[in-house]
Every structure is written in structure tokens, then in C-alpha cells.
Design a protein around this motif. Structure first.
Motif, PDB file in Angstrom:
ATOM      1  N   ARG A   1       0.687 -30.463 -11.581  1.00 55.11           N
ATOM      2  CA  ARG A   1       0.475 -31.209 -10.324  1.00 55.11           C
ATOM      3  C   ARG A   1      -0.188 -30.303  -9.286  1.00 55.11           C
ATOM      4  O   ARG A   1      -1.140 -30.691  -8.613  1.00 55.11           O
ATOM      5  N   ALA A   2       0.342 -29.082  -9.185  1.00 55.14           N
ATOM      6  CA  ALA A   2      -0.204 -28.124  -8.208  1.00 55.14           C
ATOM      7  C   ALA A   2      -1.649 -27.781  -8.540  1.00 55.14           C
ATOM      8  O   ALA A   2      -2.505 -27.669  -7.650  1.00 55.14           O
ATOM      9  N   LYS A   3      -1.934 -27.659  -9.827  1.00 58.40           N
ATOM     10  CA  LYS A   3      -3.293 -27.308 -10.256  1.00 58.40           C
ATOM     11  C   LYS A   3      -4.285 -28.428  -9.902  1.00 58.40           C
ATOM     12  O   LYS A   3      -5.376 -28.178  -9.384  1.00 58.40           O
ATOM     13  N   ILE A   4      -3.867 -29.671 -10.181  1.00 56.10           N
ATOM     14  CA  ILE A   4      -4.734 -30.822  -9.864  1.00 56.10           C
ATOM     15  C   ILE A   4      -4.988 -30.882  -8.353  1.00 56.10           C
ATOM     16  O   ILE A   4      -6.124 -31.057  -7.897  1.00 56.10           O
ATOM     17  N   SER A   5      -3.926 -30.713  -7.570  1.00 55.36           N
ATOM     18  CA  SER A   5      -4.053 -30.763  -6.104  1.00 55.36           C
ATOM     19  C   SER A   5      -4.980 -29.666  -5.599  1.00 55.36           C
ATOM     20  O   SER A   5      -5.837 -29.899  -4.739  1.00 55.36           O
ATOM     21  N   ARG A   6      -4.796 -28.480  -6.168  1.00 52.96           N
ATOM     22  CA  ARG A   6      -5.611 -27.329  -5.749  1.00 52.96           C
ATOM     23  C   ARG A   6      -7.094 -27.586  -6.047  1.00 52.96           C
ATOM     24  O   ARG A   6      -7.974 -27.339  -5.235  1.00 52.96           O
TER      25      ARG A   6
END
Length: 674
Positions: free
Chosen positions: A589-594
Motif C-alpha cells: 500500500r505504501a509503495k503504491i501511494s509513494r
């Protein structure tokens, strides 16, 4: 029907520019109108007489006169003012009613101290930068791209580019590399002007790596010019020129290349709902006439005004704002976080009073912003007239999203009961508002006052008939000069026709839902297509997908925006189909958001990301955003989509289950059922 919140003063015809125009029509054309409605009907019926009256009343500077007003009345393909040659920059820099030493550009921001340019200084800056562009070999038709914020240099560059008959295009520096290259690879600029970074609130944002990546992705570039905005003393990037060199002293006079009425002035971009953002080409004459009409007759702006709109260079409201000097208005530019204005002795945490204090400091008479900003101020309990002296303010403008009645009421309770609040709606496609306010009409809570002069706006029912008092598709049934000259790289006009004229042949379909009441007031209730509207800025879904699905882990995705009944930011929900054996966890999730934040912008970061087994698609493989959104807002699956048209109808059940679980989680009342 909303309450009447403001009524025109009894002497409105003596005090307003539209009053001057009505007197002029009487004296010079023998025309007299009983009220605004009669004037509007004439303006959309006798197109030749109306638009010629705008040309003559505002005394457009032309190098050769037109042989006609409207040669072809068809849409698409209307031909306005054939034979005329003129230059947008020349007409803007005339600055009627302004003396040489009058301030005309007042720029504030969070990166450097305020800058003011007088009329003479603005002309001088444009003269130098025009000469600098000429030295770089820029001629009519070349593209000049600005990766720069809402600062005087960007404005000077637009006017200098236009003065040469070259074509301008800007992207705000918060745009990630992908967003920028998706736009500019299409138009192949020869010159790039870029900042090294900026401050947002008290946070420095370095953009040197993005600029390097953009340069590498644009083989058409012959020159790069660097503005040391974040670090004025820093080194100029290798192979680039400093802004000071571009704007170096020179003896070359300021000249204006005469171009045909529909010669390209700048390229704006659609939000990219399907495929790449569409490069929308606007012409010198159409933009000039439309903005003269709108700024003077609707916004009532003239030489005694200071005109502000909170915008970035990535939104058409910037292009609208910077035409202000064409009607004699000074413009106020602001670059930074509207919720943070770090000032001496004031902490830099969130403070929505900053823009209102800016209005007071700059003597702003017309304060333009977005509906979400006004609603955020209301939510925060802000009372602008208590934090700033707003006695100079005559008008407040709101756009970017519909402003609900409570937003109108908040303005009259807390900003001032004498201001005229103008909610307007239009688009990048026409670079204006075609419904808005006018000094002659009262303001009703929750209602856009009128259809603009020369804009034949109608609501159409599902069977294509015009309707009054009920929801319909917003269409325009007569041509306007600021409709696009066309799309870039669309020589036969196929993409252009498909974008606006494929549903109702010969009629412009805009993609909004509108209700027009019996007195001509309008209410817009959002998009009739799947474009996302986030904080008043439309975001295309195609840009999302290219980034999200560019990740190895993600096989497919669908994104929807659920509006907030209160008019707030709403919720952006992203659903992803992952590669075999993968489960969505916090790290991914964090990777997609980043990835979304860096490639596109912070606005593109979803509120929630969920894993699904499949994305619903039609038999021709189109994603079904609208049916997914309907299901998430409570529409039964069978009503939301025609299962026979789906390649994988079973995929909808997961969204129905998700909607159900959210309803229970948010009970009573369910989530965002509006």
C-alpha cells in the motif's frame, strides 16, 4: 429554491462595466434590452452582432481587420473573424486605464519575498524575454514549455512566447515526471524553462532530479532555461541557461508578430480519462475575446481592481487570471500552500486565514478560489473578516466543484454581506466559465446565477430534448470563439469531434449534469462521466492506471472517487488485482501511494487501497468505473451495469459486498450515499 443572499445595488447600471456596455449598445447599435435574460438571448441568437460588439466595444488591436465575424456557424468547424490578424500579448500589455507606474502584477509566495511589477516593468520584462527567446531561435509555431509555479517569470514567459507567435504550455512543478512527459512528448517543445524547486509552506521541495528526467525524456528540446527559485545562488544545471541570461538587457524593441485569429496561443490538457491527457489547443483571438467578455462584463473587473485567483499553472484558471491586465485589472499571484502562510511571528502550521490576509495586504477587490477551499474554511470555523480587513473586496469567485448552499451562506455570514459571490463552471476545453455570475442578477444560495453571454448552454434529457427545471446533460448548441482550435496532432479533427460531438451531432456535450431553472439559474451536480474530482481538481483515471499498473505486483486496477455530501474532498478508493500468490499488505500500500505521489501528485494518493480478484470490464475491455461507483454508493448491481455487456459480470459482486460492509461499518445512514 435557495434564499436570496445578495441583490444588485439600485445604481448597478451606472457603476458596472456591463452597464457601460448596455449604454454603448444603445448608442452604437440602437439596441436596448429589458433585462439580463433578454441580453443573453440576443447574445446566443445573433452571434455575429454579439461577438462583433465585444470586438468593437473593447477596441481589439488588430493588424488586419476581419472580413466577417462568423464565416461558418457549424460545430465543429466554426470559423471566427476570418482574415483578422492580431496578437494576444499586445492586447494584454495595452493594460487600458493603467499608468506606467501602476502596479499590475503583485506576487506573493512561500519561497521568496513579495515581487511587484508596474505596467512599465512588465512590458520591459516581456521585451527582454522576447528578445532572449528570439536569440534561442524561437519563431512562430515553436513550443515553449514552463515547469514553473504561479510567479511573475511564468507570466512574462507566456506573454513573450505569445508575442512571437510561438506556443506556450505550462505544468505546475508539483506534477511528477510522468504527468509532465505524458503532456509534453505530444507537443515536442524546443525550449524548457524550469524552476529548481519551491517551498510549500515551510517545506523545501527540490525539483532538480525531475527537471533532469524531463529534459532526458524530451528529445525535441534545444534549450533549457533554469530559474533559481528555491536556491537563487545555486549553480545553473549543466547545459542550461540562467533566467537572467534569457532576460538580459538588450536594445531590441518590443514587437508583436501578427497572427491569424485562430493561431495557437497555448496548449492546455484534459485530465486523461481515457489514454493520454488530450492536448487542447487554444487560439489568440478566441481566448482574448472570451476573457475580455468574462472578466469585464461578468466579473466587473477594470483599472481600479486587483484580481486574485488561487490556482497553479497546471489549471486553466491560471490562464484565465493572467488575462486580467487586458481589461485593466492588476493581478495578484500566489505560490504555496493555501493553508499555510508562514509569516514573521506566526507559526507555519495549518492556517486557512493566510489567503484572506493576503487579500487584505494586496488590496484584492476580487478573490477567486475553489469550492473545497471555501468549505474547508467553513469546516475550520474561520471568520475571514475577523482575521483580515476585507473592506476592499467586492467579489468572491468559486469554481472547481459545485458550491453547496451552505458554502454560499458561509461567505455572506463570515466574509461580508456586500460582496457578490459568483459560482462558475466551465472547463479547460473552453478556458472560461460558461455559467457564472453577473452584476445585474441576485445571488441565490446554492445556485449559479446565469448562463454567460454568448454561451448557449442547455440541459438535455436522455432522449436529447432540452429541459428546464430537471437534471440533464450540459450541452452548448451554438459555437463560441474560445472553443478549441483543435487538439494537437489531430489534423483531421477526429479526436476533437469524438471528444465533444459524438453524442449529439453538431452539439457540444460537456460531460456535466446541469439543472437550469425557469429564471435561468443553474445547478451543476458533477460529472456525467468517470473523471475524478479531487479538491476541485479533475484527475484523469488513465494517468492513475499507467502508474499503478506499471508496478510489477499489480495486474489490474480501478479507481473511483466518492463525493462528500458536504462538498469536501470525498474519498478516493483504489482497487487492485495483484499478481498470483500476492496479498495486499501495508508495505505494498505504501509503495503504491509513494509511486502515485512522486509520479503524479499528492492529490492522486488514494484514501484506501483494497485488493479485488478482478476489475469489471466490458466486452471491448473498457473498465467500468461508473458502475463500480454506483454500486459503492448503494445502487443494486443489476441496476448499475448491464451484465450482458460485461466480459466478467461476476466481478461486480465483490464491490457489492464491499459496499455492504462499509454501510454496516458507517451505520446509521451508510457511507456517502449522496
Amino acid at each position: 429554491m435557495g434564499d436570496v443572499l445578495w441583490t444588485p445595488p439600485a445604481d448597478v447600471l451606472e457603476r458596472s462595466r456591463i452597464g457601460d456596455y448596455l449604454r454603448w449598445l444603445g448608442e452604437h447599435r440602437g439596441l436596448h434590452f429589458a433585462d439580463y435574460d433578454a441580453l443573453w438571448r440576443w447574445s446566443v441568437t445573433d452571434l455575429d452582432a454579439f461577438w462583433r460588439s465585444i470586438w468593437d466595444h473593447f477596441d481589439v488591436i488588430a493588424h488586419t481587420p476581419p472580413t466577417a465575424t462568423l464565416a461558418e456557424r457549424t460545430m465543429p468547424g466554426a470559423r471566427w473573424f476570418p482574415g483578422a490578424t492580431l496578437n494576444y500579448a499586445e492586447n494584454v500589455l495595452r493594460m487600458p486605464g493603467r499608468a506606467d507606474d501602476d502596479p499590475v502584477v503583485i506576487a506573493h509566495g512561500q519561497t521568496r519575498p513579495p515581487v511587484t511589477l508596474t505596467a512599465a516593468e512588465l512590458r520591459e520584462q516581456v521585451r527582454r524575454v522576447s528578445a532572449g527567446l528570439r536569440r534561442l531561435g524561437v519563431t512562430a509555431g515553436d513550443r515553449v514549455a514552463a515547469y514553473a509555479p504561479n510567479i511573475p517569470e511564468t507570466y512574462v514567459l507566456l506573454l513573450a512566447t505569445a508575442s512571437l507567435g510561438a506556443i506556450f504550455s505550462s505544468c505546475a512543478p508539483e506534477f511528477g515526471t510522468r504527468s509532465v512527459t505524458d503532456r509534453w512528448q505530444q507537443i515536442e517543445p524546443t525550449v524548457l524553462v524550469a524552476v529548481d524547486g519551491y517551498r510549500y509552506g515551510d517545506k523545501p521541495v527540490d525539483r532538480r532530479a525531475e527537471v533532469a528526467a524531463i529534459r532526458a525524456a524530451l528529445p525535441s528540446l534545444r534549450h533549457t532555461v533554469s530559474i533559481g527559485y528555491l536556491d537563487p545562488t545555486g549553480p545553473t544545471p549543466e547545459g542550461a541557461l540562467a533566467w537572467a541570461d534569457l532576460a538580459a538587457p538588450t536594445d531590441e524593441p518590443l514587437t508583436f508578430t501578427p497572427v491569424p485569429f485562430d493561431h495557437p496561443l497555448y496548449v492546455l490538457y484534459s485530465s486523461g480519462t481515457t489514454g493520454l491527457p488530450k492536448p487542447i489547443v487554444h487560439g489568440h483571438g478566441g481566448i482574448l475575446l472570451e476573457h475580455l467578455k468574462m472578466l469585464a462584463l461578468h466579473h466587473d473587473l477594470g483599472p481600479s481592481d486587483r484580481f486574485f485567483w488561487f490556482t497553479t499553472t497546471g489549471w486553466m484558471m491560471w490562464n484565465f487570471l493572467v488575462s486580467g491586465p487586458a481589461v485593466g485589472a492588476a493581478i495578484v499571484l500566489f505560490d504555496g500552500n493555501p493553508g499555510v502562510r508562514a509569516e514573521p511571528g506566526r507559526s507555519a502550521e495549518s492556517d486557512l486565514g493566510g489567503l484572506w490576509r493576503l487579500a487584505a495586504e494586496t488590496g484584492t477587490t476580487y478573490f477567486g478560489t475553489s469550492a473545497p477551499f471555501l468549505l474547508a474554511c467553513r469546516k475550520a470555523g474561520l471568520v475571514p473578516r475577523e482575521v483580515a480587513d476585507l473592506s476592499a473586496l467586492r467579489g468572491v469567485g468559486s469554481t472547481g466543484a459545485p458550491l453547496p448552499a451552505e458554502g454560499f451562506e458561509w461567505v455572506y455570514e463570515t466574509v461580508g454581506d456586500q460582496v457578490q459571490l459568483q459560482s462558475l463552471s466551465g472547463g479547460t476545453d473552453v478556458c472560461t466559465g460558461f455559467v457564472g455570475g453577473v452584476p445585474l442578477l441576485p445571488v441565490y444560495a446554492g445556485e449559479i446565477a446565469c448562463r454567460a453571454l454568448g454561451a448557449k448552454v442547455e440541459a438535455r434529457s436522455a432522449d436529447g430534448t432540452p429541459v428546464i427545471g430537471e437534471l440533464g446533460e450540459l450541452v452548448i448548441t451554438e459555437p463560441m470563439p474560445s472553443m478549441p482550435v483543435g487538439f494537437w496532432n489531430d489534423p483531421d479533427g477526429v479526436c476533437y469531434s469524438e471528444a465533444y460531438f459524438s453524442v449529439y451531432p453538431g452539439v457540444w456535450r460537456h460531460g456535466d449534469w446541469i439543472t437550469i431553472n425557469a429564471r435561468g439559474g443553474c445547478v451543476i451536480t458533477g460529472r456525467s462521466d468517470a473523471t475524478l474530482n479531487r479538491g476541485g481538481v479533475r484527475l484523469g483515471t488513465a494517468e492513475f492506471y499507467s502508474v499503478v499498473e506499471g508496478l510489477d505486483e499489480v495486474v489490474d486496477s480501478v479507481v473511483v472517487h466518492l463525493e462528500d455530501d458536504e462538498g469536501g474532498a470525498g474519498e478516493l478508493l483504489l482497487f487492485v488485482v495483484l499478481a498470483d500468490g500476492l496479498t495486499l499488505g501495508d508495505a505494498l500500500r505504501a509503495k503504491i501511494s509513494r509511486e502515485l505521489r512522486t509520479s503524479l501528485s499528492p492529490r492522486h494518493v488514494p484514501d484506501e487501497i483494497h485488493q479485488v480478484r478482478a476489475v469489471p470490464r466490458t466486452l471491448s475491455a473498457k473498465k467500468l468505473e461508473v458502475p463500480v461507483k454506483k454500486i459503492l454508493t448503494g445502487t443494486p448491481v443489476d441496476s448499475a451495469a448491464a451484465k450482458g455487456a460485461l466480459a466478467n459480470p461476476e466481478s461486480l459482486t465483490a464491490f457489492a459486498a464491499f459496499a455492504q460492509s462499509r454501510t454496516h461499518a458507517h451505520a446509521p445512514g451508510g457511507p456517502h450515499s449522496g
